[in-house]
Design an enzyme around this catalytic site. Sequence first.
Site, PDB file in Angstrom:
ATOM      1  CE  LYS A 157      -0.212  61.627  16.091  1.00 22.42           C
ATOM      2  NZ  LYS A 157       0.395  62.680  15.002  1.00 22.42           N
ATOM      3  CE  LYS A 211      -0.348  67.236   9.063  1.00 28.59           C
ATOM      4  NZ  LYS A 211       1.177  67.656   8.815  1.00 28.59           N
ATOM      5  CE  LYS A 236       5.581  59.561  10.796  1.00 28.35           C
ATOM      6  NZ  LYS A 236       4.885  60.340   9.713  1.00 28.35           N
TER       7      LYS A 236
HETATM    8  P1  TYM Z   1       2.796  68.038  11.872  1.00 28.09           P
HETATM    9  O1  TYM Z   1       2.975  68.543  10.713  1.00 28.09           O
HETATM   10  O2  TYM Z   1       2.639  66.410  12.133  1.00 28.09           O
HETATM   11  O3  TYM Z   1       1.750  68.719  12.913  1.00 28.09           O
HETATM   12  C1  TYM Z   1       1.804  70.020  13.047  1.00 28.09           C
HETATM   13  C2  TYM Z   1       1.339  70.372  14.204  1.00 28.09           C
HETATM   14  O4  TYM Z   1      -0.019  69.965  14.849  1.00 28.09           O
HETATM   15  C3  TYM Z   1      -0.054  69.128  15.857  1.00 28.09           C
HETATM   16  N1  TYM Z   1      -0.781  68.112  15.842  1.00 28.09           N
HETATM   17  C4  TYM Z   1      -1.839  67.798  16.897  1.00 28.09           C
HETATM   18  N2  TYM Z   1      -2.253  68.615  17.682  1.00 28.09           N
HETATM   19  C5  TYM Z   1      -3.257  68.007  18.675  1.00 28.09           C
HETATM   20  N3  TYM Z   1      -3.983  66.780  18.166  1.00 28.09           N
HETATM   21  C6  TYM Z   1      -3.734  66.223  17.276  1.00 28.09           C
HETATM   22  N4  TYM Z   1      -4.308  65.025  16.735  1.00 28.09           N
HETATM   23  C7  TYM Z   1      -2.424  66.710  16.420  1.00 28.09           C
HETATM   24  N5  TYM Z   1      -2.004  66.115  15.330  1.00 28.09           N
HETATM   25  C8  TYM Z   1      -0.947  67.040  14.915  1.00 28.09           C
HETATM   26  C9  TYM Z   1       1.476  68.695  16.110  1.00 28.09           C
HETATM   27  O5  TYM Z   1       1.890  68.483  17.379  1.00 28.09           O
HETATM   28  C10 TYM Z   1       2.072  70.002  15.462  1.00 28.09           C
HETATM   29  O6  TYM Z   1       2.303  70.855  16.294  1.00 28.09           O
HETATM   30  N6  TYM Z   1       7.388  67.758  13.336  1.00 28.09           N
HETATM   31  C11 TYM Z   1       6.427  68.653  13.253  1.00 28.09           C
HETATM   32  C12 TYM Z   1       6.964  69.554  12.067  1.00 28.09           C
HETATM   33  C13 TYM Z   1       8.022  70.567  12.638  1.00 28.09           C
HETATM   34  C14 TYM Z   1       8.237  71.179  13.789  1.00 28.09           C
HETATM   35  C15 TYM Z   1       9.631  71.903  13.499  1.00 28.09           C
HETATM   36  C16 TYM Z   1       7.498  71.596  14.899  1.00 28.09           C
HETATM   37  C17 TYM Z   1       9.099  70.388  11.937  1.00 28.09           C
HETATM   38  N7  TYM Z   1      10.032  71.186  12.662  1.00 28.09           N
HETATM   39  C18 TYM Z   1      10.064  72.487  14.651  1.00 28.09           C
HETATM   40  C19 TYM Z   1       7.872  72.422  15.566  1.00 28.09           C
HETATM   41  C20 TYM Z   1       9.325  73.019  15.596  1.00 28.09           C
HETATM   42  C21 TYM Z   1       5.366  67.565  12.570  1.00 28.09           C
HETATM   43  O7  TYM Z   1       5.301  66.770  12.049  1.00 28.09           O
HETATM   44  O8  TYM Z   1       4.033  68.567  12.704  1.00 28.09           O
END
Ligand code: TYM
Length: 330
Positions: free
Chosen positions: A194, A197, A113
């Site tokens: 990957k 968003k 980032k």
């Molecule tokens: P975030 O919001 O970026 O993504 C949400 C979930 O989607 C998964 N993901 C993907 N899976 C497959 N292919 C992709 N291209 C892809 N892009 C995203 C992410 O792995 C995630 O599971 N840090 C986390 C949010 C969070 C969290 C937590 C998760 C905050 N606290 C505690 C679990 C437990 C995040 O930014 O996810």
Amino acid sequence: MAKEIIVSGVRPTGNLHIGNYLGAIKQFVELQKKYKTYFFIADLHAINEPQDPKKLENQTLEIAALYLACGLEPANTTLFLQSHIPEHLELAHILSTITPVGELSRMTQYKDKVASGKPANLGLLAYPVLMAADILIYNADAVPVGEDQSQHLEFARTAARKFNARFGETFKEPKALIQKEGARIMGLDNPSKKMSKSAASANNYIGMLESEEEIRRKIKIAVTDSDKEIKFEPKTKPAISNLLIIYSQMAGEEIKSVENKYKNKSYAEFKKDLAEVIIKKLSPIQKEYMRLIENKNDLLKILKQGKEEAQTAARATMIDVRKKVGLLGE
Ligand code: TYM
């Protein structure tokens, strides 16, 4: 025996895409049937990067409606906002006192980032600490996530171990639930990165709320590999393998069987059907979403009920943690 505990969250930033769905939310829907589940909207994590406040509010409600539209049921799971449970922040502070700064500055997401120009603020640096607190505060056994979160999960396990070693057995070491396929959906415009968003081009992803025409257009222009064969070979054919995973996951059909179906067919034919498979899966979700998003008060009510349930668990953990750390009770 008490049910195992599952915790996970999604950040309300940008458009939720099919990678988020296949890597995470689809698992949530299955897991709620068997386990005690806590699924939240990670709004505190969203503000690590500059956000427009009004947009953040809307995106938060959008995720709540999408969670429900994808099949999460308030009667079977606890749905809430991270920011409604301030105990997450308190635990994050305590965990931060046993976390070396060097360890955080070496985390991949932080480095990526910052390299991409995001402000290197303390919130971003401490991101994994808050995430560990999100998980440990509910004594999670397992955390369903996409592959990109595995380093954060490892961090949470280390934090649990360190806390336990210092203050006595308190937290379980949560394991990551990462699917064999679908845990890393790649960008449609670049299969070496990957789906994201925050991708520079909207052609990188298919949003959960994308129109049928857009889905058809994006799949049509999705990058393919140089030869013509529809074969699952992630190393040599990353683009078509990614599309095969999406097809297989969306249709609920084995990759092998999809491969066989398209053995002597062209990329164009395969892509045409793939778009329809995605539309078929997303269209009922979108319809339900449209209904839910109209009723903001109902969404807020569900989040409030979730808050009460989550807070009971979080408070109980914090009473124990404060005592162990030596913070005097009232
Ligand atoms: P975030 O919001 O970026 O993504 C949400 C979930 O989607 C998964 N993901 C993907 N899976 C497959 N292919 C992709 N291209 C892809 N892009 C995203 C992410 O792995 C995630 O599971 N840090 C986390 C949010 C969070 C969290 C937590 C998760 C905050 N606290 C505690 C679990 C437990 C995040 O930014 O996810």
